[in-house]
Design a protein around this motif. Structure first.
Motif, PDB file in Angstrom:
ATOM      1  N   GLY A 156       1.875  -0.026   4.022  1.00  0.00           N
ATOM      2  CA  GLY A 156       1.218  -1.278   4.355  1.00  0.00           C
ATOM      3  C   GLY A 156       1.669  -2.387   3.422  1.00  0.00           C
ATOM      4  N   PHE A 157       1.432  -3.615   3.862  1.00  0.00           N
ATOM      5  CA  PHE A 157       1.944  -4.768   3.121  1.00  0.00           C
ATOM      6  C   PHE A 157       1.070  -5.982   3.398  1.00  0.00           C
ATOM      7  CE2 PHE A 157       4.609  -8.638   3.307  1.00  0.00           C
ATOM      8  CZ  PHE A 157       5.073  -8.684   1.997  1.00  0.00           C
ATOM      9  N   ALA A 158       0.909  -6.825   2.377  1.00  0.00           N
ATOM     10  CA  ALA A 158       0.243  -8.122   2.550  1.00  0.00           C
ATOM     11  C   ALA A 158       0.945  -9.157   1.672  1.00  0.00           C
ATOM     12  CB  ALA A 158      -1.231  -8.035   2.188  1.00  0.00           C
ATOM     13  N   TYR A 159       1.007 -10.376   2.202  1.00  0.00           N
ATOM     14  CA  TYR A 159       1.616 -11.493   1.474  1.00  0.00           C
ATOM     15  C   TYR A 159       0.678 -12.681   1.599  1.00  0.00           C
ATOM     16  CZ  TYR A 159       5.215 -14.648  -0.305  1.00  0.00           C
ATOM     17  OH  TYR A 159       5.924 -15.532  -1.069  1.00  0.00           O
ATOM     18  N   LEU A 189      -6.315  -3.168   2.338  1.00  0.00           N
ATOM     19  CA  LEU A 189      -5.411  -4.249   1.930  1.00  0.00           C
ATOM     20  C   LEU A 189      -6.123  -5.599   1.981  1.00  0.00           C
ATOM     21  CD1 LEU A 189      -1.978  -3.419   3.609  1.00  0.00           C
ATOM     22  CD2 LEU A 189      -2.328  -4.003   1.201  1.00  0.00           C
ATOM     23  N   LEU A 190      -6.829  -5.864   3.081  1.00  0.00           N
ATOM     24  CA  LEU A 190      -7.523  -7.144   3.223  1.00  0.00           C
ATOM     25  C   LEU A 190      -8.581  -7.313   2.142  1.00  0.00           C
ATOM     26  CD1 LEU A 190      -7.679  -9.715   4.930  1.00  0.00           C
ATOM     27  CD2 LEU A 190      -9.364  -8.538   6.370  1.00  0.00           C
ATOM     28  N   PHE A 224       0.866  -1.173   0.000  1.00  0.00           N
ATOM     29  CA  PHE A 224       0.000   0.000   0.000  1.00  0.00           C
ATOM     30  C   PHE A 224       0.905   1.225   0.000  1.00  0.00           C
ATOM     31  CE2 PHE A 224      -4.368   1.483   0.941  1.00  0.00           C
ATOM     32  CZ  PHE A 224      -4.129   2.829   1.084  1.00  0.00           C
ATOM     33  N   ILE A 225       0.760   2.055  -1.012  1.00  0.00           N
ATOM     34  CA  ILE A 225       1.592   3.248  -1.166  1.00  0.00           C
ATOM     35  C   ILE A 225       0.754   4.481  -0.834  1.00  0.00           C
ATOM     36  CG2 ILE A 225       2.927   4.664  -2.795  1.00  0.00           C
ATOM     37  CD1 ILE A 225       4.231   1.969  -2.207  1.00  0.00           C
ATOM     38  N   GLN A 226       1.312   5.336   0.010  1.00  0.00           N
ATOM     39  CA  GLN A 226       0.665   6.603   0.356  1.00  0.00           C
ATOM     40  C   GLN A 226       1.747   7.676   0.370  1.00  0.00           C
ATOM     41  OE1 GLN A 226      -0.960   7.266   4.456  1.00  0.00           O
ATOM     42  NE2 GLN A 226      -2.886   7.283   3.317  1.00  0.00           N
ATOM     43  N   ASP A 227       1.492   8.764  -0.301  1.00  0.00           N
ATOM     44  CA  ASP A 227       2.487   9.848  -0.407  1.00  0.00           C
ATOM     45  C   ASP A 227       3.830   9.312  -0.904  1.00  0.00           C
ATOM     46  OD1 ASP A 227       0.578  11.686   0.543  1.00  0.00           O
ATOM     47  OD2 ASP A 227       1.119  11.243   2.628  1.00  0.00           O
ATOM     48  N   LEU A 232      -3.174 -16.196   4.165  1.00  0.00           N
ATOM     49  CA  LEU A 232      -2.555 -14.896   4.358  1.00  0.00           C
ATOM     50  C   LEU A 232      -1.387 -15.113   5.304  1.00  0.00           C
ATOM     51  CD1 LEU A 232      -2.752 -11.758   3.937  1.00  0.00           C
ATOM     52  CD2 LEU A 232      -3.924 -11.716   6.148  1.00  0.00           C
ATOM     53  N   TYR A 233      -0.198 -14.788   4.841  1.00  0.00           N
ATOM     54  CA  TYR A 233       0.990 -14.991   5.665  1.00  0.00           C
ATOM     55  C   TYR A 233       1.410 -13.727   6.405  1.00  0.00           C
ATOM     56  CZ  TYR A 233       1.351 -19.507   3.452  1.00  0.00           C
ATOM     57  OH  TYR A 233       1.085 -20.777   3.025  1.00  0.00           O
ATOM     58  N   TRP A 234       1.185 -12.576   5.792  1.00  0.00           N
ATOM     59  CA  TRP A 234       1.575 -11.316   6.413  1.00  0.00           C
ATOM     60  C   TRP A 234       0.585 -10.236   6.039  1.00  0.00           C
ATOM     61  CZ3 TRP A 234       5.685 -10.667   9.641  1.00  0.00           C
ATOM     62  CH2 TRP A 234       6.640 -11.681   9.662  1.00  0.00           C
ATOM     63  N   ILE A 235       0.271  -9.400   6.989  1.00  0.00           N
ATOM     64  CA  ILE A 235      -0.415  -8.147   6.720  1.00  0.00           C
ATOM     65  C   ILE A 235      -0.035  -7.204   7.854  1.00  0.00           C
ATOM     66  CG2 ILE A 235      -2.569  -8.795   7.863  1.00  0.00           C
ATOM     67  CD1 ILE A 235      -4.043  -7.141   5.655  1.00  0.00           C
TER      68      ILE A 235
END
Length: 157
Positions: free
Chosen positions: A60-63, A94-95, A52-55, A76-79
């Motif tokens: 944020g991140f999800a895998y 993200l979810l 997740f990109i902001q500015d 879901l391994y990472w969020i």
């Protein structure tokens, strides 16, 4: 904006994960391995990493990936979300994005595993809030007193 994770973002994502004050050092090491493996070719096996990109920076991140030897089950391994931007809907976005991508891939069941430690209370509440059911608890899984809590959501009929 949510997009595929770039290899150049690895250090920033590790810093964000550390900054949440939730993950143990061994988990940060595991995240580094996951990102290295992903960029080393795991994406060819259906593994997906999104940022997740902001500015113009990652916040944020999800895998997530299909679960081997199952009929369209995913894990879901990472969020995680940068501590400074938590509770602003980024995790929810993200979810939702991940769920929609799994549905597009004809995914059927989505599983999420987390810890029972008090530091994960908000994480568990988050999953319940977004329609996940607590499907199982494996006592003392991570260590004595640290159970594995498994959440489940059916994404398709």
């Amino acid at each position: 904006m949510i997009r595929v994770t770039l290899e150049s973002e690895t250090d920033a994502l590790l810093d964000i994960a550390r900054g949440t004050n939730v993950f143990k050092p061994i988990e940060i090491d595991a995240l580094k391995e996951v990102l290295d493996d992903y960029h080393g070719g795991y994406h060819e096996y259906g593994h997906r990493a999104v940022t997740f990109i902001q500015d113009d920076k990652p916040v944020g991140f999800a895998y997530y990936a299909p679960t081997a030897m199952t009929d369209r089950t995913w894990h879901l391994y990472w969020i995680f979300v940068d501590k400074s931007t938590q509770a602003r809907g980024i995790g929810a976005q993200l979810l939702k994005y991940v769920e929609e991508e799994i549905i597009k891939a004809d995914g059927r069941i989505f599983l999420i595993e987390t810890s029972s430690l008090p530091s994960y209370d908000l994480t568990r509440k988050f999953y319940l809030k977004y329609g996940y059911e607590q499907a199982a608890v494996i006592r003392d899984f991570f260590s004595d007193g640290d159970d594995q809590v498994i959440f489940r959501k059916r994404l398709s009929q």
